[in-house]
Design a protein around this motif. Structure first.
Motif, short mmCIF file in Angstrom:
data_model
loop_
_atom_site.label_atom_id
_atom_site.label_comp_id
_atom_site.label_asym_id
_atom_site.label_seq_id
_atom_site.Cartn_x
_atom_site.Cartn_y
_atom_site.Cartn_z
N UNK A 33 3.95 79.38 82.52
CA UNK A 33 3.69 79.51 81.01
C UNK A 33 3.86 78.20 80.15
N UNK A 34 3.72 76.98 80.92
CA UNK A 34 4.11 75.88 80.09
C UNK A 34 3.01 74.76 80.26
N UNK A 35 2.87 73.68 79.49
CA UNK A 35 1.98 72.56 79.77
C UNK A 35 2.20 71.90 80.85
N UNK A 36 1.12 71.49 81.67
CA UNK A 36 1.13 70.73 83.03
C UNK A 36 2.12 69.42 82.98
N UNK A 37 2.09 68.84 81.87
CA UNK A 37 2.95 67.46 81.84
C UNK A 37 4.48 67.70 81.80
N UNK A 38 4.62 68.94 81.47
CA UNK A 38 6.43 69.49 81.58
C UNK A 38 6.87 69.72 82.82
N UNK A 39 5.75 69.88 83.93
CA UNK A 39 6.13 70.02 85.36
C UNK A 39 6.48 68.56 85.89
N UNK A 40 7.58 68.41 86.17
CA UNK A 40 8.08 67.29 86.99
C UNK A 40 8.13 67.36 88.34
N UNK A 41 7.80 66.09 88.83
CA UNK A 41 7.73 65.85 90.45
C UNK A 41 8.42 64.74 90.62
N UNK A 42 9.95 64.98 91.09
CA UNK A 42 10.76 64.00 91.27
C UNK A 42 11.44 64.30 92.81
N UNK A 43 12.05 63.51 93.47
CA UNK A 43 12.72 63.74 94.77
C UNK A 43 12.12 64.41 95.74
#
Length: 792
Positions: free
Chosen positions: A577-587
């Protein structure tokens, strides 16, 4: 927090090849390892003449031999609906893939469709004329001996220059004057003006002898036909299953969807395995006729006669220079021996594009001649025109240096394209966006201890040897099939499936492709499952040749991975339940912003069937990426070769070989070193020992076995000094230029320059390849005799 399943980055690591674990245990599976129920064997009767009219073929006795199932001629192939092979010998242009390579340059190109077996005239020694199919290989071979050929031997020509003479025999009636390709490029008027005003002119003719594609695995194929589905399946090693499928389908007059081509392990490609071979459509016709699998495996003797061959190109060139040794203009004629059928003009197209290599040449002009002869058809062979072009210009630079009393490294410094001239547009129409040409040369000179060579020369002289050293710079023009595709699927159980239209013939794709995918998705290389070489899974793709595999496929792997990551973000955004841009992909992990919860791409893939997801997101985590066009990049570098020669025997030893190569970002340096070593040895083989020879009076092959055809051995070469550098290209996100051709491109030029430098004290100024001991010894004797006659 880092993904515990990943130790990224994997790009740049010298990982041992994954495929070697299987291959070194003998667990590889090549075409001849397949055995199908009900299979039968094919064998071929081949032309014993370089040119012959087919008056009649009597197959009565062969058909009567017990165990023989069919005996087919070229007429039978046509009667069964077979069509000629269309090789598309003129490739797509190096700059604009929508045009052909020679288009727009006052060109004439004649492509004659290639019947797998001729019906009226054999045009080269070893051309297949009859196919016998029997219950066993031995019966098929015995039946071949019973075929009665009524052939009328015709006048023939095997040398390209002789084939252009007005009174030369006509190889193919559809090609008047034996000229299949005639084209020109450049500014002829400006070149002529520059030559008129030049302080110095050097010229020469630099032939590249014909060589055979001596890959470890002889050609082999099995074709099945399912009468219920009316579909064909061919199993055969090649350099591109999709191209093989499309060409074979056209031969059979069926849609490509009715043909499946599987390419298993393949023991070497090097260019000639890109094209369909005449035997393959014949096997397919027989499989449909008999309703049984039909197999054939070439003998090595057949391979020497009938495998598509390489090189056989001459570059006649002249160079105009000013008083300081700067190039004013360059003029060349490229004459390529096409052979008896129009299979490939690619080498000529590559040679003219890279003609001026790394040097600033204000004006250039080239004429191109593709000549038919009564020899086995030629096809692209590793480097495909690039080594031929480099041999000419690097040889002329050495001659110019001697004529102007300049050091050979100095004349190159005065003419090499400098970093401040980048991006550089060559007179042959190529655009170099990167490459520290001068820096590469200086690094190679330092690594080879160029400045200390005269001491080594003196030491060799004291031992009765002639020492020589050579330098050659190079740049490539990677081209090839202008299309590629990647299909990527992330499986919840912990694997990533990658379907690619490129395929390995020994280049280590299973390892290097996995390294790229691991970094893109935050997994390990062991998690990657690479699928290639089967048109049942591979929808489209261009295969492997011309330094294209990692450059195109790597770019698409990156693009497909970005799409998968974007899809995963959308899935997590909906579930949390949050905007896609808030989902980070790191490491290598996704962070939906819920405390310490971070998820791998496999965990997200397991969530993709969550019932709460909308239909648009409730699907496997997968993506497809395609590319059609040109993705230019120019591998470049420099090589230094050092030799010692015994003047009394002509015996030659390569004492040092140093190379600096910019092939872009190294995905796996260990694999790159192996590619470079292999390319160097192939180049050394042509420079020093390999030659496909025929008797000009009979047309018969004189080097039809490894007893007569001298391949290089490990004991013939020194330990190579290999150095990788990178001046980044902006043409693709992984900064790939290509490493498959880097070893061979400068090898002919640098080796021959070293040989001639060694022979200079004996007044030997010219020597054709291969520089074998016998040829070197004879050149020394001729020079000594000439000197003796002049002093008498």
């Amino acid at each position: 927090m880092k993904n515990p399943n990943s130790s990224a980055p994997y790009i740049g690591r010298p990982l041992p090849r994954f495929e070697d674990r299987r291959l070194l245990r003998g667990a590889g599976r090549y075409t001849d390892d397949f055995s199908l129920e009900g299979e039968v064997w094919a064998a071929f009767v081949r032309s014993p003449f370089a040119a012959a009219r087919i008056n009649a073929i009597d197959t009565t006795e062969a058909k009567a031999l017990p165990g023989v199932l069919a005996v087919l001629t070229g007429q039978d192939y046509l009667a069964q609906g077979g069509q000629p092979m269309h090789h598309i010998p003129e490739p797509a242009d190096a700059r604009d893939h929508t045009k052909r390579a020679f288009s727009g340059y006052g060109h004439s190109v004649i492509d004659v469709p290639h019947l797998p077996m001729p019906v009226d005239q054999a045009q080269y020694l070893g051309e297949p004329l009859v196919m016998v199919v029997a219950n066993s290989q031995s019966i098929a071979l015995d039946a071949c001996e019973l075929v009665d050929l009524d052939l009328e031997e015709l006048p023939f020509v095997i040398d390209a220059a002789e084939a252009l003479a007005a009174d030369a025999p006509v190889v193919d009636p559809a090609i008047p004057g034996n000229l299949a390709v005639a084209a020109a490029f450049g500014n002829r008027e400006a070149v002529e003006t520059a030559f008129e005003n030049a302080a110095h002119v050097v010229e020469g003719r630099f032939p590249n002898q014909r060589i055979v594609n001596a890959q470890m695995e002889p050609r082999s194929a099995i074709v099945t036909y399912d009468r219920e589905s009316a579909k064909f399946h061919m199993i055969a090693g090649s350099q591109g299953a999709n191209r093989q499928r499309d060409t074979l389908a056209a031969c059979l007059g069926v849609p490509p969807a009715d043909v499946r081509v599987t390419c298993p392990d393949t023991g070497g490609g090097f260019g000639p395995r890109t094209n369909l071979s005449p035997e393959q459509p014949m096997l397919a016709i027989a499989a449909r006729l008999l309703g049984r699998p039909v197999r054939w495996t070439s003998t090595r003797s057949e391979a020497f006669l009938s495998d598509y061959q390489g090189r056989d190109m001459a570059v006649a060139a002249r160079m105009a220079l000013d008083a300081e040794g700067r190039i004013l203009a360059y003029d060349a004629t490229i004459t390529g021996n096409v052979g008896g059928r129009t299979v490939g003009f690619i080498s000529m197209g590559n040679a003219f594009r890279v003609l001026t290599t790394v040097y600033h040449v204000p004006h250039a002009h080239v004429a191109i001649e593709g000549v038919m002869t009564n020899t086995t058809p030629t096809a692209p062979y590793r480097g495909a025109g690039r080594p031929e072009a480099h041999l000419a210009i690097e040889s002329l630079l050495d001659r110019a240096a001697r004529a102007l009393a300049l050091d050979r490294d100095e004349i190159r410094r005065r003419n090499i394209v400098r970093p401040e001239q980048m991006p550089y547009h060559s007179p042959m129409g190529l655009d170099y966006d990167s490459g520290d040409f001068s820096g590469n040369m200086e690094r190679a000179l330092t690594g080879a201890d160029w400045s200390g060579f005269e001491d080594r020369r003196a030491a060799a002289r004291a031992r009765g040897k002639l020492a020589g050293i050579g330098i050659a710079n190079y740049v490539e023009s990677p081209v090839g099939m202008p299309h590629e595709r990647i299909d990527l699927t992330v499986n919840p159980e912990g694997t990533v499936e990658v379907i690619t239209g490129t395929q390995s013939t020994g280049q280590g794709h299973q390892t290097s492709f996995a390294q790229v995918m691991a970094d893109c998705l935050g997994v390990t290389p062991e998690d990657i499952r690479l699928i290639a070489g089967d048109t049942a899974r591979v929808i489209s793709g261009g295969g492997s040749h011309s330094d294209r595999s990692m450059r195109l496929a790597g770019t698409l792997m990156r693009e497909a991975s970005d799409s998968v990551i974007a899809q995963a973000r959308e899935v997590l955004a909906h579930l949390f339940g949050l905007p896609a841009e808030r989902v980070a992909f790191t490491d290598g992990l996704f962070d939906p912003g819920q405390g310490n919860q971070r998820l791998s791409v496999f965990e997200v893939a397991a969530m993709c069937d969550d019932p709460s997801l909308p239909d648009a997101l409730r699907k496997p985590l997968a993506a497809t990426a395609t590319f059609t066009g040109r993705m230019p990049a120019h591998p470049t570098g420099a090589a230094v070769c050092e030799v010692e020669i015994d003047p009394e025997t002509g015996e030659l030893e390569i004492t040092r070989y140093t190379t600096v190569d910019d092939v872009g970002q190294p995905i796996n340096p260990l694999i790159l070193d192996g590619q470079t070593h292999g390319g160097i040895v192939q180049g050394l083989g042509q420079a020093l020992s390999e030659a496909m020879r025929s008797d000009p009076t009979t047309g018969q092959v004189l080097s039809g076995a490894f007893m007569d055809y001298a391949m290089m051995r490990a004991s013939d070469v020194p330990f190579f000094g290999v150095d990788l550098v990178e001046d980044p290209t902006s043409s693709n996100p992984l900064r790939i230029k290509g490493g498959g051709e880097s070893g061979i491109t400068p090898a002919l030029a640098v080796t021959m320059n070293a040989v001639l430098d060694a022979l200079a004290p004996e007044s030997v100024t010219e020597l054709e390849m291969p520089a074998s001991p016998g040829r070197i010894w004879q050149a020394i004797q001729d020079a000594r005799q000439s000197l003796k006659e002049k002093t008498q």
